[in-house]
Write a protein that holds these residues in place. Structure first.
Motif, PDB file in Angstrom:
ATOM      1  N   GLU A  38       0.614  -1.792  -0.088  1.00  0.00           N
ATOM      2  CA  GLU A  38      -0.146   0.024  -0.012  1.00  0.00           C
ATOM      3  C   GLU A  38       0.584   1.202   0.046  1.00  0.00           C
ATOM      4  N   SER A  39       1.899   1.082   0.815  1.00  0.00           N
ATOM      5  CA  SER A  39       2.867   2.245   1.052  1.00  0.00           C
ATOM      6  C   SER A  39       3.468   2.834  -0.603  1.00  0.00           C
ATOM      7  N   LEU A  40       3.532   1.771  -1.165  1.00  0.00           N
ATOM      8  CA  LEU A  40       4.378   1.550  -2.957  1.00  0.00           C
ATOM      9  C   LEU A  40       4.170   2.149  -3.473  1.00  0.00           C
ATOM     10  N   VAL A  41       2.398   2.141  -3.277  1.00  0.00           N
ATOM     11  CA  VAL A  41       1.759   2.146  -4.230  1.00  0.00           C
ATOM     12  C   VAL A  41       1.147   3.715  -4.003  1.00  0.00           C
ATOM     13  N   LYS A  45       2.390   7.202  -6.697  1.00  0.00           N
ATOM     14  CA  LYS A  45       1.134   8.107  -6.808  1.00  0.00           C
ATOM     15  C   LYS A  45       0.851   9.325  -6.002  1.00  0.00           C
ATOM     16  N   GLU A  46       1.299   9.702  -5.175  1.00  0.00           N
ATOM     17  CA  GLU A  46       1.679  11.039  -4.757  1.00  0.00           C
ATOM     18  C   GLU A  46       2.578  11.167  -4.411  1.00  0.00           C
ATOM     19  N   LYS A  47       3.818  10.446  -4.407  1.00  0.00           N
ATOM     20  CA  LYS A  47       5.546  11.045  -4.703  1.00  0.00           C
ATOM     21  C   LYS A  47       5.867  11.097  -5.964  1.00  0.00           C
ATOM     22  N   ASN A  48       5.454  10.399  -7.075  1.00  0.00           N
ATOM     23  CA  ASN A  48       6.220  10.077  -7.663  1.00  0.00           C
ATOM     24  C   ASN A  48       7.659   9.319  -7.689  1.00  0.00           C
ATOM     25  N   LEU A  49       7.044   8.517  -6.866  1.00  0.00           N
ATOM     26  CA  LEU A  49       8.383   7.251  -7.542  1.00  0.00           C
ATOM     27  C   LEU A  49       7.469   6.186  -8.646  1.00  0.00           C
ATOM     28  N   ASN A  50       8.342   5.599  -9.234  1.00  0.00           N
ATOM     29  CA  ASN A  50       8.466   4.776 -10.491  1.00  0.00           C
ATOM     30  C   ASN A  50       9.330   3.896  -9.779  1.00  0.00           C
ATOM     31  N   ILE A  51       9.022   2.143  -9.645  1.00  0.00           N
ATOM     32  CA  ILE A  51       8.490   1.425  -9.495  1.00  0.00           C
ATOM     33  C   ILE A  51       9.045   0.340 -11.022  1.00  0.00           C
ATOM     34  N   HIS A  52      10.601   0.196 -11.536  1.00  0.00           N
ATOM     35  CA  HIS A  52      10.992  -1.202 -12.219  1.00  0.00           C
ATOM     36  C   HIS A  52      10.677  -2.009 -11.426  1.00  0.00           C
ATOM     37  N   ALA A  53      10.618  -2.422 -10.918  1.00  0.00           N
ATOM     38  CA  ALA A  53      10.578  -4.322 -10.417  1.00  0.00           C
ATOM     39  C   ALA A  53      10.877  -3.947  -8.841  1.00  0.00           C
ATOM     40  N   TRP A  54       9.960  -5.558  -7.548  1.00  0.00           N
ATOM     41  CA  TRP A  54      10.551  -5.096  -6.836  1.00  0.00           C
ATOM     42  C   TRP A  54      10.558  -6.314  -6.354  1.00  0.00           C
ATOM     43  N   VAL A  55      10.390  -6.914  -4.382  1.00  0.00           N
ATOM     44  CA  VAL A  55      10.237  -8.059  -4.738  1.00  0.00           C
ATOM     45  C   VAL A  55       9.577  -7.948  -2.952  1.00  0.00           C
ATOM     46  N   ILE A  56       9.151  -8.903  -2.330  1.00  0.00           N
ATOM     47  CA  ILE A  56       9.494  -8.881  -0.199  1.00  0.00           C
ATOM     48  C   ILE A  56       9.585  -9.863  -0.287  1.00  0.00           C
ATOM     49  N   MET A  57      10.944 -10.507   0.329  1.00  0.00           N
ATOM     50  CA  MET A  57      10.839 -11.561   1.592  1.00  0.00           C
ATOM     51  C   MET A  57      10.301 -11.253   2.782  1.00  0.00           C
ATOM     52  N   SER A  58      10.363 -12.603   2.875  1.00  0.00           N
ATOM     53  CA  SER A  58      10.354 -12.436   4.426  1.00  0.00           C
ATOM     54  C   SER A  58      11.100 -11.642   5.378  1.00  0.00           C
ATOM     55  N   ASN A  59      11.934 -10.884   5.493  1.00  0.00           N
ATOM     56  CA  ASN A  59      12.971 -10.130   6.244  1.00  0.00           C
ATOM     57  C   ASN A  59      13.365  -9.091   5.043  1.00  0.00           C
ATOM     58  N   HIS A  60      13.096  -8.923   4.181  1.00  0.00           N
ATOM     59  CA  HIS A  60      13.985  -7.360   2.969  1.00  0.00           C
ATOM     60  C   HIS A  60      13.176  -7.020   2.025  1.00  0.00           C
ATOM     61  N   ILE A  64      13.953  -2.026  -7.438  1.00  0.00           N
ATOM     62  CA  ILE A  64      14.649  -0.887  -8.872  1.00  0.00           C
ATOM     63  C   ILE A  64      13.921   0.615  -9.285  1.00  0.00           C
ATOM     64  N   ILE A  65      14.533   1.090  -9.138  1.00  0.00           N
ATOM     65  CA  ILE A  65      13.175   2.219  -8.170  1.00  0.00           C
ATOM     66  C   ILE A  65      14.154   3.307  -9.161  1.00  0.00           C
ATOM     67  N   LEU A  73      15.092  10.873  -4.506  1.00  0.00           N
ATOM     68  CA  LEU A  73      14.484   9.177  -4.313  1.00  0.00           C
ATOM     69  C   LEU A  73      15.142   9.799  -3.228  1.00  0.00           C
ATOM     70  N   SER A  74      16.138  10.246  -2.411  1.00  0.00           N
ATOM     71  CA  SER A  74      16.432   9.777  -0.692  1.00  0.00           C
ATOM     72  C   SER A  74      15.167  10.166  -0.114  1.00  0.00           C
ATOM     73  N   ASP A  75      14.628  11.159  -0.280  1.00  0.00           N
ATOM     74  CA  ASP A  75      13.569  11.766   0.331  1.00  0.00           C
ATOM     75  C   ASP A  75      12.388  11.173   0.094  1.00  0.00           C
ATOM     76  N   ILE A  76      12.156  10.163  -0.971  1.00  0.00           N
ATOM     77  CA  ILE A  76      11.404   9.539  -1.560  1.00  0.00           C
ATOM     78  C   ILE A  76      11.754   8.054  -0.431  1.00  0.00           C
ATOM     79  N   MET A  77      12.882   7.717  -0.247  1.00  0.00           N
ATOM     80  CA  MET A  77      12.704   6.218  -0.059  1.00  0.00           C
ATOM     81  C   MET A  77      12.761   6.378   2.033  1.00  0.00           C
ATOM     82  N   ARG A  78      13.474   7.900   2.229  1.00  0.00           N
ATOM     83  CA  ARG A  78      12.948   8.209   4.032  1.00  0.00           C
ATOM     84  C   ARG A  78      11.691   8.097   4.533  1.00  0.00           C
ATOM     85  N   ASP A  79      10.887   8.598   3.471  1.00  0.00           N
ATOM     86  CA  ASP A  79       9.216   9.039   3.754  1.00  0.00           C
ATOM     87  C   ASP A  79       8.979   7.023   3.593  1.00  0.00           C
ATOM     88  N   LEU A  80       8.984   6.608   2.682  1.00  0.00           N
ATOM     89  CA  LEU A  80       8.756   5.506   2.895  1.00  0.00           C
ATOM     90  C   LEU A  80       9.082   4.255   3.807  1.00  0.00           C
TER      91      LEU A  80
END
Length: 184
Positions: A38-41, A45-60, A64-65, A73-80
């Motif tokens: 939900e946060s990625l989405v 939409k709202e912070k202009n992050l481009n998501i090119h690839a992703w995976v959520i594993m059990s602990n990490h 690719i953004i 980008l560093s501000d978006i990552m901090r907020d995420l």
């Protein structure tokens, strides 16, 4: 201070990895994976992050953004990371069914006390380990394959596109759980 692992190019494409403190398997529960998604989405939409690839594993998480021009980008990552930590910790605290609740909160509180950047709890490790990628190089394809094959290598699924919490399906079969920004 080293600039090796920083978002140096505002228009760059980056491979990032970040983990839960102590490598705690928080994302073994669907509710926490969904909160992260939900946060990625929202960031897309709202912070202009481009998501090119992703995976959520059990602990990490691996991503690719990039971001649209004029955004940092560093501000978006901090907020995420800040928001997902808040939402997931809130869910853990309020859960009546989480069997690992006391143990996880103890570890998050311990990490928070040991880190002056936090007041109560620390959920994510501090680093993002961003690595700049050239879309037209083998490095981009290698990182894309690494992300998508992470669940295969971990023995979770036999084929990358079978893992729901990844963009592999977007690249191999069509539409996955969230919209991504496929590079052409």
């Amino acid at each position: 201070m080293s600039s090796k692992y920083k978002f140096n190019n505002p228009e760059g494409i980056y491979f990032v990895s970040f983990a839960v403190i102590g490598w705690i398997d928080v994302f073994s529960r669907q509710i926490y994976r969904d909160l992260f998604l939900e946060s990625l989405v929202y960031c897309r939409k709202e912070k202009n992050l481009n998501i090119h690839a992703w995976v959520i594993m059990s602990n990490h998480v691996h991503l690719i953004i990039s971001c649209k021009a004029g955004f940092i980008l560093s501000d978006i990552m901090r907020d995420l990371k800040k928001y997902t930590a808040y939402k997931i910790l809130k869910e853990i605290k309020e859960s009546t069914t989480e069997s690992r609740k006391e143990w996880m909160l103890f570890l998050f509180a311990k990490a928070g006390k040991e880190n002056s950047n936090h007041t109560n709890y620390q959920f994510w490790r501090q680093d993002n380990h961003p690595i700049a990628l050239d879309f037209h190089s083998n490095m981009f394809e290698q990182r894309l394959d690494y992300i998508h094959n992470n669940p295969v290598e971990a023995g979770i699924v036999e084929h990358a596109a079978d893992y729901v919490y990844s963009s592999a399906k977007d690249y191999q079969e069509g539409k996955g759980l969230i919209e991504i920004d496929v590079l052409q």
